[in-house]
Design an enzyme around this catalytic site. Sequence first.
Site, mmCIF file in Angstrom:
data_model
loop_
_atom_site.group_PDB
_atom_site.id
_atom_site.type_symbol
_atom_site.label_atom_id
_atom_site.label_comp_id
_atom_site.label_asym_id
_atom_site.label_seq_id
_atom_site.Cartn_x
_atom_site.Cartn_y
_atom_site.Cartn_z
ATOM 1 N N LYS A 105 6.746 13.272 13.966
ATOM 2 C CA LYS A 105 8.105 12.863 14.032
ATOM 3 C C LYS A 105 9.468 13.825 14.160
ATOM 4 O O LYS A 105 10.333 13.860 14.745
ATOM 5 C CB LYS A 105 8.511 11.970 12.779
ATOM 6 C CG LYS A 105 7.653 10.597 12.947
ATOM 7 C CD LYS A 105 7.647 10.005 11.474
ATOM 8 C CE LYS A 105 6.335 8.883 11.621
ATOM 9 N NZ LYS A 105 6.204 8.416 10.205
ATOM 10 N N HIS A 116 -9.432 8.371 6.820
ATOM 11 C CA HIS A 116 -8.272 9.193 6.629
ATOM 12 C C HIS A 116 -8.218 10.462 5.491
ATOM 13 O O HIS A 116 -6.853 10.744 5.538
ATOM 14 C CB HIS A 116 -7.012 8.365 6.471
ATOM 15 C CG HIS A 116 -6.845 7.289 7.790
ATOM 16 N ND1 HIS A 116 -5.873 7.361 8.550
ATOM 17 C CD2 HIS A 116 -7.515 6.134 7.861
ATOM 18 C CE1 HIS A 116 -5.981 6.355 9.205
ATOM 19 N NE2 HIS A 116 -6.805 5.450 8.881
ATOM 20 N N LYS A 134 -0.207 18.739 -1.018
ATOM 21 C CA LYS A 134 0.674 18.968 0.011
ATOM 22 C C LYS A 134 1.926 19.944 -0.485
ATOM 23 O O LYS A 134 2.529 20.294 0.406
ATOM 24 C CB LYS A 134 1.367 17.222 -0.023
ATOM 25 C CG LYS A 134 0.818 16.239 0.480
ATOM 26 C CD LYS A 134 1.420 15.116 0.899
ATOM 27 C CE LYS A 134 0.821 13.896 0.828
ATOM 28 N NZ LYS A 134 0.401 13.811 2.537
ATOM 29 N N THR A 194 1.623 12.828 9.766
ATOM 30 C CA THR A 194 2.320 12.045 11.170
ATOM 31 C C THR A 194 3.865 12.527 10.821
ATOM 32 O O THR A 194 4.439 12.496 12.130
ATOM 33 C CB THR A 194 2.203 10.627 11.238
ATOM 34 O OG1 THR A 194 2.395 10.187 9.792
ATOM 35 C CG2 THR A 194 0.627 10.266 11.531
ATOM 36 N N LYS A 198 7.404 13.359 2.103
ATOM 37 C CA LYS A 198 6.038 12.544 2.199
ATOM 38 C C LYS A 198 5.818 12.366 0.945
ATOM 39 O O LYS A 198 6.380 12.780 -0.096
ATOM 40 C CB LYS A 198 5.165 13.832 2.741
ATOM 41 C CG LYS A 198 5.407 15.143 2.231
ATOM 42 C CD LYS A 198 4.533 16.078 2.686
ATOM 43 C CE LYS A 198 4.965 16.925 4.039
ATOM 44 N NZ LYS A 198 4.055 16.700 4.868
ATOM 45 N N ARG A 199 4.496 11.619 0.742
ATOM 46 C CA ARG A 199 4.020 11.247 -0.803
ATOM 47 C C ARG A 199 4.179 12.553 -1.506
ATOM 48 O O ARG A 199 3.777 13.646 -1.012
ATOM 49 C CB ARG A 199 2.744 10.603 -1.004
ATOM 50 C CG ARG A 199 2.964 9.068 -0.340
ATOM 51 C CD ARG A 199 4.088 8.371 -1.213
ATOM 52 N NE ARG A 199 3.513 8.110 -2.409
ATOM 53 C CZ ARG A 199 2.855 7.037 -2.737
ATOM 54 N NH1 ARG A 199 2.802 5.875 -1.953
ATOM 55 N NH2 ARG A 199 2.145 6.687 -3.896
HETATM 56 C C1 26Q Z 1 -7.228 3.535 -2.833
HETATM 57 C C2 26Q Z 1 -7.883 2.944 -3.798
HETATM 58 C C3 26Q Z 1 -6.979 2.128 -4.589
HETATM 59 C C4 26Q Z 1 -5.694 1.864 -4.325
HETATM 60 C C5 26Q Z 1 -5.270 2.370 -3.306
HETATM 61 C C6 26Q Z 1 -6.077 3.399 -2.420
HETATM 62 C C7 26Q Z 1 -5.342 4.065 -1.203
HETATM 63 C C8 26Q Z 1 -4.361 3.527 -0.698
HETATM 64 C C9 26Q Z 1 -3.745 4.306 0.299
HETATM 65 C C10 26Q Z 1 -5.948 5.256 -0.759
HETATM 66 C C11 26Q Z 1 -5.203 5.818 0.433
HETATM 67 C C12 26Q Z 1 -4.208 5.431 1.012
HETATM 68 C C13 26Q Z 1 -3.561 6.068 2.031
HETATM 69 C C14 26Q Z 1 -4.018 7.198 2.320
HETATM 70 C C15 26Q Z 1 -3.172 7.858 3.699
HETATM 71 O O1 26Q Z 1 -2.034 7.590 3.738
HETATM 72 N N1 26Q Z 1 -3.675 8.854 4.182
HETATM 73 C C16 26Q Z 1 -2.810 9.609 5.425
HETATM 74 O O2 26Q Z 1 -3.285 8.991 6.461
HETATM 75 C C17 26Q Z 1 -2.585 9.474 7.380
HETATM 76 C C18 26Q Z 1 -2.651 8.572 8.726
HETATM 77 O O3 26Q Z 1 -4.073 9.011 9.355
HETATM 78 C C19 26Q Z 1 -2.906 10.961 7.698
HETATM 79 O O4 26Q Z 1 -1.950 11.518 8.715
HETATM 80 C C20 26Q Z 1 -2.451 11.841 6.304
HETATM 81 O O5 26Q Z 1 -2.969 13.167 6.887
HETATM 82 C C21 26Q Z 1 -3.200 11.105 5.362
HETATM 83 O O6 26Q Z 1 -3.077 11.734 3.890
#
Ligand code: 26Q
Length: 835
Positions: free
Chosen positions: A680, A377, A574, A676, A568-569
């Site tokens: 929406k 991702h 972004k 995503t 978004k985050r």
């Molecule tokens: C990693 C290490 C330690 C703690 C947390 C994490 C962590 C947690 C969540 C790293 C990444 C995430 C989330 C990533 C994420 O949401 N990526 C997004 O995924 C979506 C679904 O595929 C995409 O549409 C987005 O482009 C992408 O940024």
Amino acid sequence: MPARTDTSSGTGDIELLQAPDLPMTADAILKDFTHYFGRMLGRRTIRTKSPFLYQAVVYAARDRLMERWARTRMATERDGSRRVAYLSLEFLMGRLLRNALLNLGIEDETTEALERLGLALEDVCDREQDAGLGNGGLGRLAACFLDSCATLGLPVTGYGIRYQYGMFHQRIENGHQVEEPDSWLREGFPWEIERIEFARTVHFGGRTSAYTDDAGRDRFAWVDTQDVLAIPFDVPIPGYHNGVVNTLRLWSAAATDEFDLDEFNAGSYSEAVASKNMAENITMVLYPNAANENGQELRLRQQYFLASASLQDLLHFWTEDHGEDFSSFADRHCFQLNDTHPAIAVAELMRLLMDEHGLEWDAAWQITRSTMAYTNHTLLPEALEMWPVAMFRRLLPRLLDIIYEINARFITEISQRWPGDNERIQRMSLIQEGSEPMIRMAYLAIVGSFSVNGVAELHSQLLTRGLFRDFAEFWPGKFNNKTNGVTQRRWLAACNRSLANLVTTAIGSGWVTDLSQLEQLRGLADDAEFQDSWRAVKLANKVRLAHDLESKTGLSVATDMLFDVQVKRIHEYKRQLLNMLHAIHLYDRIRRGDGDDLVPRAIIIGGKAAPGYVMAKNVIKCINNVARVINADPLMHERLRLIFYPDYNVSAMELICPAAELSEQISTAGKEASGTGNMKFMMNGAITIGTLDGANVEIREAVGDENFFLFGLTVDEINEIRGQYDPKAIIDADDDFGRVMRLIESGHFNRFEPGVFDSVVRSIREPADSWMTAADFRSFVDAQAEADSAYKDRQRWTRMSILNCASSGPFSTDRTMSDYNAGIWKLETIQLGHK
Ligand code: 26Q
């Protein structure tokens, strides 16, 4: 209640005789509601705000899921068919009631039942807390996947963690983000069923010990471990109008009895009880993703806890039916890894098969490699997960042995293909050497999987050309694309019922399970009457959002403004900053008397920053400061508003996306894997202003260039320019840009807060700025001007809006899940005996 042996399952288990299905009428729902409210929850007075009203409604709905749930389980277990376990550290479910009623087909009946008590379903639904067990896109994607799999009748079980505290709540204090814990379980979570009978034990610490078994074979055991109990809580996942109810199984950590006993025997009762915390800490809190906060030991514990408990769960059910014969295990199972977070499952499956079930390496590896599939991702190299070898050795020594062995064999394979290419071996090794050797989890996932996919066309291409190039060269057939989607049940049918009704009146309700049918709206794009209705729906949704905004921020918004939304985050890539620069530019134009022909605009920005991500928090502070100045200026009134939406989450998006008109998807090209939210918004008739990044590329192809506001450098252009990037020259050469920067740098937005904008200004002016914000300023402002003029032409805008909705068919997770199934999972659909 009579009981009998259920002969069809052949297990000899005694099953309760199935009672006839509960009636789906308002009468029956009201009766059950009354029972739960009065008898089970022991409450008497009906108060709109009471959580018990909501709970009693859930129990009435849940009863109706139970029989379907049992039938689905029987159907999937009985024929021993192939199944998928979707392993994810995050399931961002949001609220469940509205969707359960929609999918069960009892929305109207429940509405009527509640009306008889003088209650509105809307208010009851609003009482539900979000299940915020995820950060953002990746977690919400998992939730949309579950809805689509159940609707398609695919036997997919979600495996995740039951965090006691989900995504933090965000409060804005003097423009700063303040985090507050999300104690979402405090009032109970009435959807879950605790299944203590399926508890598993997960090991940590200890050491590896070699021994020879009775058959004279060398074996390994993991000994002197500290053990933690994993208790599953099941959440029902109903399909749409099809009688299927799949399962989301969430693991909760608890101390084992032995854990306590060791301490107890040492004579320290209090320490024994206190030590429970150690175990229970594992599932205490969701980690907010901070790019720079990698390597937290508790996070690794969470990952292993999920992987081990879930795999043990599946192996347990397998051996119940097949004993220790694993010859057809791989035909019946697939484990989809949601990013590298659960990638330790590769090594854990090897351990379980060899150490616990006596398989040889080759047989175990064969099974592992044909059951694991990995979804990536991210394209940001700094976001690729790595764990210190030393931490692994301490926490999971036996798994480290196995990873080393996988790596040794893998390196042998590489050197057979490319003899003497030591650089390649170093690049591809699962271990990154150095003063602190690290395990590269993405590489472990790739080596251990039969499929590796990206989440949008562009993303998947960039992966095989960039990050995973060596691996794609070695195993070209492994790599594939599965473009993301969103479920139209939540993101149109449930959250925008007035638009859903308008669409259904026009083209029928087939779109609810076949989103491509929205294409039929194309023929209505220029129909004056349809356009009027379309605008009326959008306006009503804007009114609803305006009320919400006013109650949350105290700011009033005129509903004839263009609702320009970026939620978004908060992350540098972004580029919320670019959006802020545009807001300042509009402010500047109005102030200098050059704004008379501008369309009135409400710029709405929302999102959370990881608590440890300093720059993202600065961005929030800056946006809030700019907003305060703009919104306080009488000249801006009715012409420009900038609003920071606090505590953005799934439920907020359900209110926001139906009201949005312009969808900001403005990441630096090549950085957003898919996105995503963009889907929406499109589905709800917003028009995208965006870069050629992630799924924006496919959105633009689907809707046509003329219905998308494109701007910004492409991936190739960015790579080309990077060396010579000179933001100062760009700012100096662009009068509008220069004025914006001077406003900021003069302290106009931070009169009594010196330094607040320093880091943000520095990042924009920095030649090494990875996000190249300045490079896209001019084309962004120009694209915004185009959007502005399009909005002035009501008919043209409405046509674009309808066409966006009409073209959103490919972005349903129903399509995504069919693609996963056709390309990776190869599941047969669930055949329910009856109903
Ligand atoms: C990693 C290490 C330690 C703690 C947390 C994490 C962590 C947690 C969540 C790293 C990444 C995430 C989330 C990533 C994420 O949401 N990526 C997004 O995924 C979506 C679904 O595929 C995409 O549409 C987005 O482009 C992408 O940024």
